[in-house]
Write an enzyme that holds these catalytic residues in place. Structure first.
Site, PDB file in Angstrom:
ATOM      1  N   ASP A  11       0.565  -0.791   0.436  1.00  0.00           N
ATOM      2  CA  ASP A  11      -0.077   0.107   0.270  1.00  0.00           C
ATOM      3  C   ASP A  11       0.835   1.152  -0.155  1.00  0.00           C
ATOM      4  O   ASP A  11       1.773   1.119   0.219  1.00  0.00           O
ATOM      5  CB  ASP A  11      -0.782   0.059   1.342  1.00  0.00           C
ATOM      6  N   ASP A  13      -0.053   5.407   1.038  1.00  0.00           N
ATOM      7  CA  ASP A  13      -0.531   6.155   2.103  1.00  0.00           C
ATOM      8  C   ASP A  13      -0.452   5.338   3.105  1.00  0.00           C
ATOM      9  O   ASP A  13      -1.190   4.538   3.332  1.00  0.00           O
ATOM     10  CB  ASP A  13      -1.544   6.830   1.304  1.00  0.00           C
TER      11      ASP A  13
HETATM   12  O1  LIG Z   1      -3.132   3.340   1.467  1.00  0.00           O
HETATM   13  P1  LIG Z   1      -3.751   3.968  -0.602  1.00  0.00           P
HETATM   14  O2  LIG Z   1      -3.717   2.758  -1.287  1.00  0.00           O
HETATM   15  O3  LIG Z   1      -1.776   4.002  -0.773  1.00  0.00           O
HETATM   16  O4  LIG Z   1      -4.145   5.703  -1.031  1.00  0.00           O
HETATM   17  C1  LIG Z   1      -4.418   6.479  -0.310  1.00  0.00           C
HETATM   18  C2  LIG Z   1      -5.560   7.491   0.037  1.00  0.00           C
HETATM   19  O5  LIG Z   1      -5.166   7.258  -2.009  1.00  0.00           O
HETATM   20  C3  LIG Z   1      -6.584   7.964   0.710  1.00  0.00           C
HETATM   21  O6  LIG Z   1      -6.854   7.625   0.115  1.00  0.00           O
HETATM   22  C4  LIG Z   1      -8.737   7.797   1.563  1.00  0.00           C
HETATM   23  O7  LIG Z   1      -9.009   7.041   1.542  1.00  0.00           O
HETATM   24  P2  LIG Z   1     -10.743   6.954   0.074  1.00  0.00           P
HETATM   25  O8  LIG Z   1     -10.125   6.178  -1.312  1.00  0.00           O
HETATM   26  O9  LIG Z   1     -11.015   8.269   0.155  1.00  0.00           O
HETATM   27  O10 LIG Z   1     -11.566   5.484   0.778  1.00  0.00           O
HETATM   28  C5  LIG Z   1      -7.870   8.596   2.869  1.00  0.00           C
HETATM   29  O11 LIG Z   1      -7.902   6.880   3.018  1.00  0.00           O
HETATM   30  C6  LIG Z   1      -7.412   9.322   2.335  1.00  0.00           C
HETATM   31  O12 LIG Z   1      -5.889   9.606   3.837  1.00  0.00           O
HETATM   32  C7  LIG Z   1      -5.831   8.387   1.858  1.00  0.00           C
HETATM   33  O13 LIG Z   1      -5.003   9.090   1.460  1.00  0.00           O
HETATM   34 MG   LIG Z   2      -2.280   3.567   3.021  1.00  0.00          MG
END
Ligand SMILES: O=P(O)(O)OC[C@@H](O)[C@H]1O[C@@H](OP(=O)(O)O)[C@@H](O)[C@@H](O)[C@@H]1O
Ligand SMILES: [Mg+2]
Ligand SMILES: [Zn+2]
Length: 186
Positions: A11, A13
Site C-alpha cells: 500500500d 499512503d
Molecule cells: O493507502 P493508499 O491506498 O495508498 O492511498 C490512500 C489515499 O489515496 C487516500 O485514501 C483515502 O481513502 P478513500 O479513497 O477516500 O476511501 C483516505 O484514506 C486518505 O487519507 C488517503 O490519503
Molecule cells: Mg494506506
C-alpha cells in the site's frame, strides 16, 4: 515457463509514506522512517516489490492523473537512487461517487477489490501464496485475502488500527521497517 516470484504488495499512503490525506505533492511526500532500508532488505530476500494504491483523489477532482504520475516518477526515482527498483506500480483512480465523470465507476481495482493485485499477478508472474500484502487499512487486508495472498500484514504507521483490520490481518506490526525481521522469524 519462468518460475513464479514471491512479491510484497505495498500500500502507499500510511505504509510507504506518511498519510497526510490524498498526498499529491512531492513536498508533502515523506517516507516513513526505515521504509527504504526495509525495501532494500526485502529486495535482497528475493521479493518483487509491487505498489498497489487507491487514488480516489483523482476521481474526487483533488488532483489529476498527470499530477499523480509526476509524484510517482519522483518516488520511483528516489527509491531507485537508493537501490530499490520497484517491479510494479498499480493505482486505482476511480470512485463510485466521483465528481470527475470519467472516473465514476464501481471498478474491480479499488481496494478492497483485488483487481490491482490480480493484474500484477498476471503481468509479473507472482506466486500469490508466497506473497505478502502490507497496508494500514482493513481494505488492504481484504484485497490481499480476495487475491489469495499468503499473508496479510497490517501496519500501525498509517490510519488508526481497527478491530476489523486486526481480525483480517495475519500479522500486525509497527511499520514496514519491522517486516524483513518478522518474515525471517517465520
Ligand atoms: O493507502 P493508499 O491506498 O495508498 O492511498 C490512500 C489515499 O489515496 C487516500 O485514501 C483515502 O481513502 P478513500 O479513497 O477516500 O476511501 C483516505 O484514506 C486518505 O487519507 C488517503 O490519503
Ligand atoms: Mg494506506
Ligand atoms: Zn479502480
Amino acid at each position: 515457463m519462468a518460475n513464479k516470484v514471491p512479491a510484497i504488495f505495498l500500500d502507499r499512503d500510511g505504509t510507504l509514506n506518511v498519510d497526510h490525506g490524498y498526498v499529491h505533492e512531492i513536498d508533502n511526500f515523506q517516507f516513513i522512517d526505515g521504509t527504504i532500508e526495509a525495501l532494500q532488505q526485502l529486495k535482497q530476500m528475493g521479493f518483487a516489490l509491487v505498489v498497489v494504491t487507491n487514488q480516489s483523489g483523482i476521481a474526487r477532482g483533488m488532483f489529476t492523473e498527470d499530477t499523480f504520475m509526476r509524484l510517482t516518477e519522483w518516488m520511483d526515482w528516489s527509491l531507485a537512487d537508493r537501490d530499490v527498483d520497484l517491479d510494479g506500480i498499480y493505482f486505482c483512480p476511480h470512485h463510485p461517487e466521483a465528481t470527475v465523470e470519467e472516473f465514476r465507476q464501481t471498478c474491480d481495482c479499488r481496494k478492497p477489490q483485488p483487481g490491482m493485485l490480480l493484474t500484477a499477478q498476471q503481468e509479473l508472474h507472482i506466486d500469490m501464496a508466497a506473497s505478502y500484502m502490507v497496508g494500514d487499512k482493513l481494505e488492504d487486508m481484504l484485497a490481499g485475502q480476495a487475491a489469495g495472498v499468503g499473508k496479510k500484514v497490517l501496519v500501525r504507521s498509517g490510519k488508526p488500527v481497527t478491530a476489523e483490520g486486526e481480525a483480517a490481518a495475519d500479522w500486525v506490526i509497527d511499520s514496514l521497517a519491522a517486516l524483513p525481521a518478522r518474515i525471517k522469524q517465520g
